[in-house]
Scaffold this active site. Sequence first.
Site, short mmCIF file in Angstrom:
data_model
loop_
_atom_site.label_atom_id
_atom_site.label_comp_id
_atom_site.label_asym_id
_atom_site.label_seq_id
_atom_site.Cartn_x
_atom_site.Cartn_y
_atom_site.Cartn_z
N HIS A 203 0.80 -1.23 0.00
CA HIS A 203 0.00 0.00 0.00
C HIS A 203 0.83 1.28 0.00
CE1 HIS A 203 0.72 -0.22 4.38
NE2 HIS A 203 0.52 1.09 4.39
C1 UD1 Z 1 -2.64 5.51 5.54
C2 UD1 Z 1 -1.42 6.18 6.18
C3 UD1 Z 1 -0.25 5.20 6.14
C4 UD1 Z 1 -0.60 3.86 6.76
C5 UD1 Z 1 -1.86 3.31 6.11
C6 UD1 Z 1 -2.31 2.07 6.83
C7 UD1 Z 1 -1.20 8.62 5.91
C8 UD1 Z 1 -0.53 9.69 5.16
N1 UD1 Z 1 -1.01 7.36 5.44
O1 UD1 Z 1 -2.34 5.30 4.17
O2 UD1 Z 1 0.83 5.75 6.89
O3 UD1 Z 1 0.46 2.97 6.56
O4 UD1 Z 1 -2.92 4.30 6.20
O5 UD1 Z 1 -3.17 1.30 6.06
O6 UD1 Z 1 -1.87 8.88 6.88
N2 UD1 Z 1 -9.61 4.40 1.24
C9 UD1 Z 1 -10.81 3.76 1.04
N3 UD1 Z 1 -11.35 3.09 2.10
C10 UD1 Z 1 -10.76 3.05 3.33
C11 UD1 Z 1 -9.53 3.68 3.50
C12 UD1 Z 1 -8.96 4.37 2.45
O7 UD1 Z 1 -11.39 3.79 -0.04
O8 UD1 Z 1 -11.33 2.43 4.25
C13 UD1 Z 1 -9.03 5.18 0.15
C14 UD1 Z 1 -9.03 6.69 0.50
O9 UD1 Z 1 -10.24 7.31 0.18
C15 UD1 Z 1 -7.89 7.21 -0.31
C16 UD1 Z 1 -6.92 6.01 -0.35
O10 UD1 Z 1 -7.67 4.86 -0.02
O11 UD1 Z 1 -8.29 7.49 -1.61
C17 UD1 Z 1 -5.77 6.20 0.61
O12 UD1 Z 1 -6.24 6.37 1.97
P1 UD1 Z 1 -5.42 7.27 3.02
O13 UD1 Z 1 -6.01 7.05 4.36
O14 UD1 Z 1 -5.31 8.66 2.54
O15 UD1 Z 1 -3.97 6.66 2.96
P2 UD1 Z 1 -3.48 5.15 3.10
O16 UD1 Z 1 -2.80 4.75 1.85
O17 UD1 Z 1 -4.59 4.30 3.60
N1 UDP Z 2 -3.94 -6.30 8.62
C1 UDP Z 2 -5.22 -6.86 8.73
N2 UDP Z 2 -5.86 -7.23 7.59
C2 UDP Z 2 -5.31 -7.09 6.35
C3 UDP Z 2 -4.01 -6.51 6.25
C4 UDP Z 2 -3.36 -6.12 7.40
O1 UDP Z 2 -5.73 -7.03 9.85
O2 UDP Z 2 -5.95 -7.44 5.35
C5 UDP Z 2 -3.26 -5.83 9.86
C6 UDP Z 2 -1.91 -6.44 10.14
O3 UDP Z 2 -2.04 -7.58 10.95
C7 UDP Z 2 -1.17 -5.32 10.85
C8 UDP Z 2 -1.80 -4.06 10.33
O4 UDP Z 2 -3.01 -4.45 9.68
O5 UDP Z 2 -1.40 -5.40 12.26
C9 UDP Z 2 -0.90 -3.34 9.37
O6 UDP Z 2 -1.58 -2.26 8.81
P1 UDP Z 2 -1.17 -1.59 7.44
O7 UDP Z 2 -0.31 -2.50 6.66
O8 UDP Z 2 -2.42 -1.09 6.82
O9 UDP Z 2 -0.38 -0.28 7.91
P2 UDP Z 2 1.12 0.03 8.37
O10 UDP Z 2 1.46 -0.88 9.50
O11 UDP Z 2 2.01 -0.13 7.17
O12 UDP Z 2 1.03 1.46 8.77
#
Ligand code: UD1
Ligand code: UDP
Length: 353
Positions: A203
């Site tokens: 991601h």
């Molecule tokens: C965010 C965090 C990242 C973290 C990740 C965990 C920031 C800058 N980034 O990244 O550090 O590792 O979460 O997963 O805060 N979206 C959906 N549904 C959801 C969530 C997101 O459609 O439930 C879409 C959003 O609308 C957006 C994109 O995914 O278009 C990215 O979401 P965003 O929360 O901005 O950043 P992440 O890549 O999820």
């Molecule tokens: N995780 C989960 N379901 C998934 C993918 C990840 O429960 O389909 C959990 C995983 O066990 C870990 C956390 O989500 O605890 C990691 O989150 P993510 O990779 O979104 O974010 P990051 O740690 O990189 O910020």
Amino acid sequence: MKIISVVGARPQFIKLAPLSKEIRKLHNELIIHTGQHFDEDMSKYFFEQLEIPEPDYNLGIRGGNHGEQTGKMLIGLEEVVIKENPDLIIVFGDTNSTLTGSLVAAKLGIKSVHIEAGLRSFNRSMPEEINRIISDHTSDYLFAPTKTAIRNLENEGLSNNAYLTGDIMVDVLMNNIEKAKTNSQILNELNIVSNQYYLLTLHRPYNVDDPKILQKLLNLLSSIDTTIVFPVHPRTNKIITENNLNYSSKIRLIKPVGYLDFISLENNCAKIITDSGGVQKEAYILKKACITIRPETEWVETLEEGWNILISADQADFVEQAVNFNPSHAHRNVFGSNVAAKMVDQIEEILNS
Ligand code: UD1
Ligand code: UDP
């Protein structure tokens, strides 16, 4: 005392679970969800499965560029914090929700704790690196997961506020792994066999936002002759779908799964391929080989101990590296234990100071 925990993204719900349980034995905790992650399988199911109380407020702020997202969160959170006037604000990790919580606390003069403080990738093109640096420099108390994190804080003149607590993800993993072994049916549901598949998550913006780079990664992964289970993050799903990207039938794309199913997939897989921070740590704790598609990691101990390697899509031997990597057998306790209890002891001292 009144404590506000600010969360917004999947890994923050997971980190909140064990701490919230301990805090509520002693204090009145309010949970504020910024709304950053909002799909049921990225948010609601984690609250249900990990028995986290429903958020007291959900600010409903989702999507948008960084400035827009963070700006709206600042406005929404400040209003709630002024109304509730807590004794302490707790933030977790390095997302835009973390940054918002730290800034609101600092500007309103409310004591704050940053959990997972001191991590550095030394790569300022990552949004998380900017968020962490600002959160560390604006929070009053810095709970560091590792000795490396403590050293990073010392190097930035922050050692007076730093406490080595260990990593809260250890607690949530330990609290749930036996339950996952008993309750999760994910292997049956996917019709896969223990140790005969790899687990993949992706991601990071630099891996997934450019469809050409993501297609290159999918091509490389498609040439691995092993089933790859791939719970797809919504950010990544959007790029794959909108650009009609291709991948081999060996790669099993599925929706994001709940925590118990995910740790069950981790615990049973042959290898983990990821760019996630949390997943690298879980791989180490569960003694799984981890192949990290990133130029650097904050979790350097996992590299030093021989359980994790870094690879890039530009590497000619990407597939060989991924397939042939065998981890070391040595293993030490890098991330601590009983972390929530240690954090709560520290919070008691803070509140009484
Ligand atoms: C965010 C965090 C990242 C973290 C990740 C965990 C920031 C800058 N980034 O990244 O550090 O590792 O979460 O997963 O805060 N979206 C959906 N549904 C959801 C969530 C997101 O459609 O439930 C879409 C959003 O609308 C957006 C994109 O995914 O278009 C990215 O979401 P965003 O929360 O901005 O950043 P992440 O890549 O999820
Ligand atoms: N995780 C989960 N379901 C998934 C993918 C990840 O429960 O389909 C959990 C995983 O066990 C870990 C956390 O989500 O605890 C990691 O989150 P993510 O990779 O979104 O974010 P990051 O740690 O990189 O910020």
